[in-house]
Design a protein around this motif. Structure first.
Motif, short mmCIF file in Angstrom:
data_model
loop_
_atom_site.label_atom_id
_atom_site.label_comp_id
_atom_site.label_asym_id
_atom_site.label_seq_id
_atom_site.Cartn_x
_atom_site.Cartn_y
_atom_site.Cartn_z
N TYR A 251 0.83 -1.21 0.00
CA TYR A 251 0.00 0.00 0.00
C TYR A 251 0.86 1.25 0.00
O TYR A 251 0.66 2.18 -0.79
N MET A 252 1.86 1.28 0.89
CA MET A 252 2.73 2.45 0.99
C MET A 252 3.49 2.70 -0.31
O MET A 252 3.69 3.86 -0.71
N LYS A 253 3.90 1.63 -0.97
CA LYS A 253 4.60 1.76 -2.25
C LYS A 253 3.72 2.48 -3.26
O LYS A 253 4.17 3.40 -3.97
N ASP A 254 2.46 2.08 -3.35
CA ASP A 254 1.55 2.70 -4.32
C ASP A 254 1.23 4.14 -3.94
O ASP A 254 1.07 5.00 -4.81
N VAL A 255 1.10 4.40 -2.64
CA VAL A 255 0.87 5.78 -2.18
C VAL A 255 2.04 6.66 -2.59
O VAL A 255 1.86 7.75 -3.16
N ASN A 256 3.25 6.19 -2.31
CA ASN A 256 4.43 6.97 -2.66
C ASN A 256 4.51 7.26 -4.15
O ASN A 256 4.81 8.39 -4.57
N GLU A 257 4.22 6.25 -4.95
CA GLU A 257 4.31 6.44 -6.40
C GLU A 257 3.34 7.52 -6.87
O GLU A 257 3.70 8.39 -7.68
N GLU A 258 2.11 7.47 -6.37
CA GLU A 258 1.12 8.49 -6.77
C GLU A 258 1.55 9.87 -6.31
O GLU A 258 1.42 10.85 -7.05
N LEU A 259 2.04 9.96 -5.07
CA LEU A 259 2.44 11.26 -4.54
C LEU A 259 3.66 11.81 -5.28
O LEU A 259 3.72 13.01 -5.58
N TRP A 260 4.62 10.96 -5.56
CA TRP A 260 5.81 11.43 -6.28
C TRP A 260 5.45 11.94 -7.67
O TRP A 260 6.00 12.95 -8.13
N VAL A 297 -2.43 14.43 -0.07
CA VAL A 297 -1.95 13.26 0.67
C VAL A 297 -3.12 12.52 1.30
O VAL A 297 -3.24 11.29 1.19
N MET A 298 -4.01 13.24 1.97
CA MET A 298 -5.15 12.60 2.63
C MET A 298 -6.06 11.92 1.61
O MET A 298 -6.52 10.79 1.83
N LYS A 299 -6.29 12.59 0.50
CA LYS A 299 -7.13 12.00 -0.55
C LYS A 299 -6.48 10.74 -1.12
O LYS A 299 -7.15 9.73 -1.35
N THR A 300 -5.17 10.79 -1.32
CA THR A 300 -4.45 9.65 -1.88
C THR A 300 -4.42 8.48 -0.91
O THR A 300 -4.57 7.32 -1.30
N LEU A 301 -4.20 8.76 0.38
CA LEU A 301 -4.20 7.70 1.39
C LEU A 301 -5.52 6.94 1.37
O LEU A 301 -5.55 5.71 1.46
N LYS A 302 -6.62 7.65 1.24
CA LYS A 302 -7.94 7.02 1.24
C LYS A 302 -8.18 6.25 -0.06
O LYS A 302 -8.68 5.12 -0.06
N LYS A 303 -7.81 6.87 -1.18
CA LYS A 303 -8.07 6.23 -2.48
C LYS A 303 -7.28 4.94 -2.63
O LYS A 303 -7.83 3.90 -3.02
N VAL A 304 -6.01 4.98 -2.32
CA VAL A 304 -5.16 3.80 -2.50
C VAL A 304 -5.57 2.70 -1.52
O VAL A 304 -5.48 1.51 -1.84
N ALA A 305 -6.03 3.08 -0.33
CA ALA A 305 -6.49 2.07 0.64
C ALA A 305 -7.62 1.24 0.05
O ALA A 305 -7.65 0.00 0.19
N CYS A 306 -8.55 1.89 -0.63
CA CYS A 306 -9.66 1.16 -1.27
C CYS A 306 -9.15 0.17 -2.31
O CYS A 306 -9.69 -0.93 -2.45
#
Length: 703
Positions: A251-260, A297-306
């Motif tokens: 999950y964290m890997k995908d979050v990082n990729e989107e944020l970067w 960041v908050m939006k991405t954390l929620k989206k990737v979690a789903c």
């Protein structure tokens, strides 16, 4: 094998950043836009047209079909309306893709549908979004496709700020102007701009999506309103910085990729103290951009979690009995040529400019502690602040041994002659290197702590925008700078005047400095003796926004008008009342339709068991005792449920919005706690197979 990620290659690839602008804009247009961004020059409409066309072409190449003005209304989340690039079809059946400078600069959402606190009547619908060119546009990819997102401010037809960004930009202008005044007095003629920089650490919980969907309280309120503690919580501290589970790591890997890709410099990730709790921290950015990034960041954390079959919980206290989540707001002020005004250097006692800045900040925090406390006020934070994982509700400043010693020298003798050095840390193991240690330790119990070259405001709630706290910080420090400049600009002997002013501020505001244990009862008593405010709840904090002092402060720097402040007071009272009302009704619904029926069914099963065992001639003492215990708690729960229903129904009779919010705080919240107590005890006694929802053990340890 998963494809290897090249961070340097993907970083910022979906951002219309300076590199893209230089490549795609004519030189004259680029220079004109940079002047608007850097110096606040008015944007020529013809320049806007060229920028809009280049931005549209860039976005379309990335697959964008729509654009949207992203803004931050006073709802706590971002808002957006999507418009396609297509214009009216032509006679030959084809369609044009157009995007004008006017469409880039201005949007027109319905202002009456957002909180305005009386600034706009329901029938007065017009509002405007205005392009904030200081925060780069970007392309966001999600289920809707690729969308060009344009950061904007949001104001009413009559010019009042209806958002978080507008006051933030005003406050940044205020601190820039006053900080430059101060720098000029110290002989700095080269710096042209002073900007607050922010690095917000983001804490969050992750739970399994299927278990989340079985909890009505999590769905409607973001926190568990019922729940008994599991046999193991965070007592062993083994989750903190522990090995990250593979599901979470993915999950964290995908979050990082989107944020970067969005140009967000996600730097640090780790397990936090509580089970299922984690943290993400970025590198510093200009305050305005940091606020926009944190919303992403908050939006991405929620989206990737789903996408990973999980749910991200951003509530400040989703689980009772374990640590809640905050958002540490690391704040500093830097010049355009790289000078950090909060860098003490190796010998702080000799750094007169730093000592002036530092004592101004002490003055600002001491005089406006109520505003800082209010900026972190949130219904969820009422459950977090003052507990053993968050700073107390009392504002104080931690400086550390080195700076506290320097101030004590100034106060006692009028002169600081030395600074404590950090020294060398010897590990006692020959194979490990000795290394230089800092001159001071850290204090995790302090709400406002100096940490080397910045201040860390640790009160902010995990789901809140960081705009509010930074508006307050920027404004109160700007005011302190202004007052200092008013004195120093009139001085005949600058060196003597600045020396005297540093001593005066250090002496007058030393009460705000506290380096001890902020969690202790002794500190509460000591803070009261010092005269520091102890504002324990959001309802108690809200009124400080509309005091004469606050109106004068924010009005002086044109950050908020009196009407804008009064509107925010109204909105905050309303938000509190609505949040608690939803929680109370959710508790009533869960208890009435799920918990009590399940317990009643369990008592019948126990009674049937007792009859069967008696019929077999065996003793039934254990079964009977259990039935009696469950039945007694069932009665308590039913009585508490009736009381909660009654007090919740009466809330509308409280009077105005302030009275209603106070009623919810003083009457409904205690009634909710009274219902939770017997229900949580029942959860421990009732067969797990019968209990109608996942337990804390299920949520915290099965993800």
């Amino acid at each position: 094998m998963t494809e290897k990620m090249n961070v340097a290659k993907i970083f910022g690839e979906n951002v219309f950043n300076d590199k893209v602008m230089q490549e795609r804009l004519p030189k004259k247009v680029y220079k004109a836009l940079r002047k608007t961004i850097d110096e606040g020059k008015e944007l020529d409409p013809m320049v806007a047209d060229v920028v809009a066309e280049a931005m549209k072409n860039w976005a379309v190449e990335k697959g964008a079909t729509h654009y949207t003005h992203i803004f931050q209304p006073l709802t706590g989340v971002t808002a957006e309306k999507h418009d396609a690039f297509i214009t009216a079809p032509r006679q030959d059946g084809t369609v044009l893709m157009e995007f004008s400078g006017k469409e880039l600069i201005k949007g027109e959402p319905d202002a009456s549908s957002f909180p305005s606190g009386g600034l706009r009547a329901t029938f007065e619908a017009r509002g405007y979004t205005a392009w904030d060119c200081t925060s780069p546009a970007y392309v966001r990819e999600d289920a809707a496709g690729a969308i060009l997102c344009i950061p904007t401010a949001f104001c009413s037809y009559t010019g009042e700020a209806l958002d978080q960004k507008t006051p933030l930009l005003r406050s940044m202008e205020a601190i820039n102007e006053q900080a430059l005044r101060l720098l000029r007095l110290f002989g700095n003629t080269t710096s042209k701009k002073v900007t607050p920089s922010v690095g917000p650490e983001q804490e969050y919980f992750l739970v399994d999506k299927q278990k989340y969907l079985q909890r009505e309280d999590l769905i409607f309120t973001g926190r568990t309103l019922f729940g008994a503690m599991p046999p193991k919580g965070q007592e062993l501290d083994d989750h903190y910085f522990g090995t990250i589970r593979q599901r979470i790591a993915s999950y964290m890997k995908d979050v990082n990729e989107e944020l970067w890709k969005l140009g967000i410099s996600a730097k640090t990730q780790h397990n936090e103290v509580a089970p299922a709790q984690h943290e993400l921290a970025p590198i510093y950015a200009e305050a305005n951009i940091a606020v926009d990034h944190n919303q992403l960041v908050m939006k991405t954390l929620k989206k990737v979690a789903c996408q990973h079959g999980m749910q991200c919980l951003l509530h400040e206290k989703p689980f009772d009995g374990v640590n809640g989540s905050g958002k540490h707001n690391n704040w500093s002020i830097t010049t355009d040529d790289g000078i950090n005004l909060l860098d003490p250097g190796k010998t702080p006692h000799e750094n007169v400019q730093f000592l002036m800045v530092l004592t101004c900040i002490l003055k600002a925090v001491d005089e406006h502690a109520d505003l800082l406390r209010e900026s972190a006020a949130d219904p969820g934070n009422d459950h977090r602040l003052g507990a053993n994982e968050a700073p107390p509700a009392i504002i104080s400043v931690f400086l550390g041994e080195q700076l506290e010693d320097v101030l004590e020298q100034l106060i006692s003798t009028g002169t600081a002659t030395h600074s404590k050095a950090g020294g060398v840390l010897h590990t006692g193991v020959k194979r490990l290197p000795d290394f230089a240690k800092d001159a001071t330790d850290r204090n995790r119990t302090s709400p406002f702590a100096f940490t080397g070259n910045k201040f860390e405001f640790r009160m902010v709630g995990s789901r809140d925008s960081i705009a509010g706290p930074n508006v307050v910080l920027n404004t109160i420090v700007a005011d302190a700078f202004s007052q200092a400049c008013d004195v120093l600009e009139k001085a005949d002997d600058f060196e003597l005047a600045v020396h005297d002013l540093i001593k005066e501020y250090a002496t007058d505001h030393q009460r705000i400095v506290f380096n001890g244990n902020g969690y202790s009862n002794e500190w509460v008593a000591e803070a009261e003796r010092r005269g520091l405010p102890n504002i324990k709840s959001m309802v108690d904090a809200i009124p400080c926004l509309a005091t004469d002092k606050a109106v004068e402060l924010f009005g002086k720097y044109k950050v908020f008008s009196k009407a804008e402040l009064e509107s925010r007071v109204e909105i905050k009272y309303e938000n509190y009342a609505k949040a608690i009302n939803i929680e109370a009704k959710t508790m009533i619904d869960m208890a009435s339709k799920q918990i009590l029926p399940a317990v009643i069914g369990y008592t019948k099963s126990l009674a049937d068991t007792i009859l069967a065992v008696k019929g077999a001639g065996a003793p039934t003492t254990v079964q009977t005792d259990l039935l009696n215990d469950v039945s007694k708690l069932l009665e308590e729960a039913k009585a508490a449920l009736v009381t909660l229903e009654e007090v919740t129904d009466k809330a509308a009779e409280a009077g105005d919005m302030a009275a209603e919010a106070r009623y919810f705080h003083e009457s409904v919240v205690p009634a909710m706690a009274a219902l939770r107590t017997p229900v949580d005890k029942l959860e421990v006694l009732v067969d797990k197979k019968v209990w109608p929802m996942p337990s804390y053990s299920d949520l915290l340890f099965e993800v």
